[in-house]
Design an enzyme around this catalytic site. Structure first.
Site, PDB file in Angstrom:
ATOM      1  N   VAL A  64      11.408 -56.308 -40.328  1.00  0.00           N
ATOM      2  CA  VAL A  64      12.520 -56.911 -39.573  1.00  0.00           C
ATOM      3  C   VAL A  64      12.618 -56.396 -38.142  1.00  0.00           C
ATOM      4  O   VAL A  64      13.341 -56.964 -37.329  1.00  0.00           O
ATOM      5  CB  VAL A  64      13.891 -56.729 -40.285  1.00  0.00           C
ATOM      6  CG1 VAL A  64      13.902 -57.405 -41.649  1.00  0.00           C
ATOM      7  CG2 VAL A  64      14.295 -55.259 -40.382  1.00  0.00           C
ATOM      8  N   TYR A 155      23.327 -43.880 -37.973  1.00  0.00           N
ATOM      9  CA  TYR A 155      23.605 -44.901 -38.995  1.00  0.00           C
ATOM     10  C   TYR A 155      24.986 -45.537 -38.765  1.00  0.00           C
ATOM     11  O   TYR A 155      25.134 -46.763 -38.792  1.00  0.00           O
ATOM     12  CB  TYR A 155      23.528 -44.233 -40.365  1.00  0.00           C
ATOM     13  CG  TYR A 155      23.703 -45.157 -41.543  1.00  0.00           C
ATOM     14  CD1 TYR A 155      22.674 -45.977 -41.969  1.00  0.00           C
ATOM     15  CD2 TYR A 155      24.899 -45.171 -42.258  1.00  0.00           C
ATOM     16  CE1 TYR A 155      22.832 -46.811 -43.075  1.00  0.00           C
ATOM     17  CE2 TYR A 155      25.067 -45.994 -43.359  1.00  0.00           C
ATOM     18  CZ  TYR A 155      24.028 -46.811 -43.763  1.00  0.00           C
ATOM     19  OH  TYR A 155      24.188 -47.626 -44.855  1.00  0.00           O
TER      20      TYR A 155
END
Ligand code: NDP
Length: 248
Positions: A64, A155
């Site tokens: 991706v 994150y």
């Protein structure tokens, strides 16, 4: 109940963990699913245990973070299935570290996969969705995108970024009948969280009012709801699925 009969679904990171549970849910409800993943199952590996849905989930290798890789796969899918009705941007990684120890590589890897990956897949898949005048895009965020989490600056930033991305794209694509929402899981039992120490796991559990971690199927249920006709007037929203860990 077959809510997704004849729908074509793409799930990134769809060969493992939450993505696989999402793929299975859609297949069980009548959809045909392309499970894109960095590593696809070996040929002799039983990928989908449930034989009744096995022929409706096709694993495909894709990265991706690469426009070329995603474009090629999406072209293949369109050649086979002519349309893509639902995209789930689920592929994600963690590279946890305290800020003082976090390397540039750890920062870049997480932002590239989680945030840029969603941008690339959405950009490529939104083109056929625009011509169809139909699409449902569901991004997978995280509770830490709202709460923050020590040791996960990269994150949390990527997942907070997903919220702004979701709302912006929802506004841009609404006129083409493409609805964009985000599911923000809390702590889910998957290979990703199996890596956490017992201390980290317990720190989460004491703060979860429902006193259990989520199963991947709990997340799949929320994704399926947003992808279904029951959610045809919902766009640009964040749906928290966290057992009460965060009440926003
Ligand atoms: P897993 O690691 O089990 O699955 C993630 C999948 O994404 C893996 O198959 C992984 O492949 C794949 N992937 C990683 N990088 C790429 C890439 N560049 N291209 C294609 N596929 C890629 O994680 P989870 O199922 O736990 O997580 C799924 C999503 O849910 C993630 O976005 C995560 O951030 C989010 N989430 C998870 C929570 C949890 O508690 N587990 C909580 C909140 C959010 P590979 O294994 O080869 O790296």
């Amino acid at each position: 109940m077959h809510r997704f009969e004849n729908k074509i679904v793409v799930v990134t990171g769809g060969c493992r963990g939450i993505g696989k549970a999402i793929a299975e849910r859609f297949a069980r409800e009548g959809a045909f699913v392309y499970a894109l993943d960095y590593r696809t199952p070996d040929e002799n590996e039983v990928f989908i245990e449930d034989a009744t849905i096995r022929d409706r989930i096709v694993p495909m290798q894709a990265d991706v973070t690469s426009f070329d890789s995603v474009q090629k796969i999406v072209d293949d899918i369109l050649a086979k299935s002519s349309r893509i009705d639902i995209l789930v941007n689920n592929a994600g990684i963690t590279r946890d570290n305290l800020l003082m120890r976090m390397s540039e590589e750890e920062w870049d890897a997480v932002l590239n996969t989680n945030l840029k990956g969603a941008f690339i897949c959405t950009k490529v898949v939104s083109r056929p969705m625009m011509s169809q005048r139909y699409g449902k895009i569901i991004n997978i965020g995280s509770v830490v995108g709202t709460m923050g989490n020590a040791g996960q600056a990269n994150y949390s930033a990527s997942k907070a970024g997903m919220i702004g991305f979701t709302k912006s794209i929802a506004r841009e694509l609404a006129s083409r009948n493409i609805l964009v929402n985000l599911v923000a899981p809390g702590y889910v039992r998957t290979p990703m969280t199996d890596k956490l120490t017992d201390e980290q796991k317990n720190a989460f559990l004491v703060n979860i009012p429902l006193k259990r971690v989520a199963e991947p199927e709990d997340i799949a249920s929320a994704v399926a709801f947003l992808a279904s006709d029951d959610a045809n007037y919902i766009t640009g929203q964040i749906l928290h699925v966290n057992g009460g860990l965060l009440m926003d």
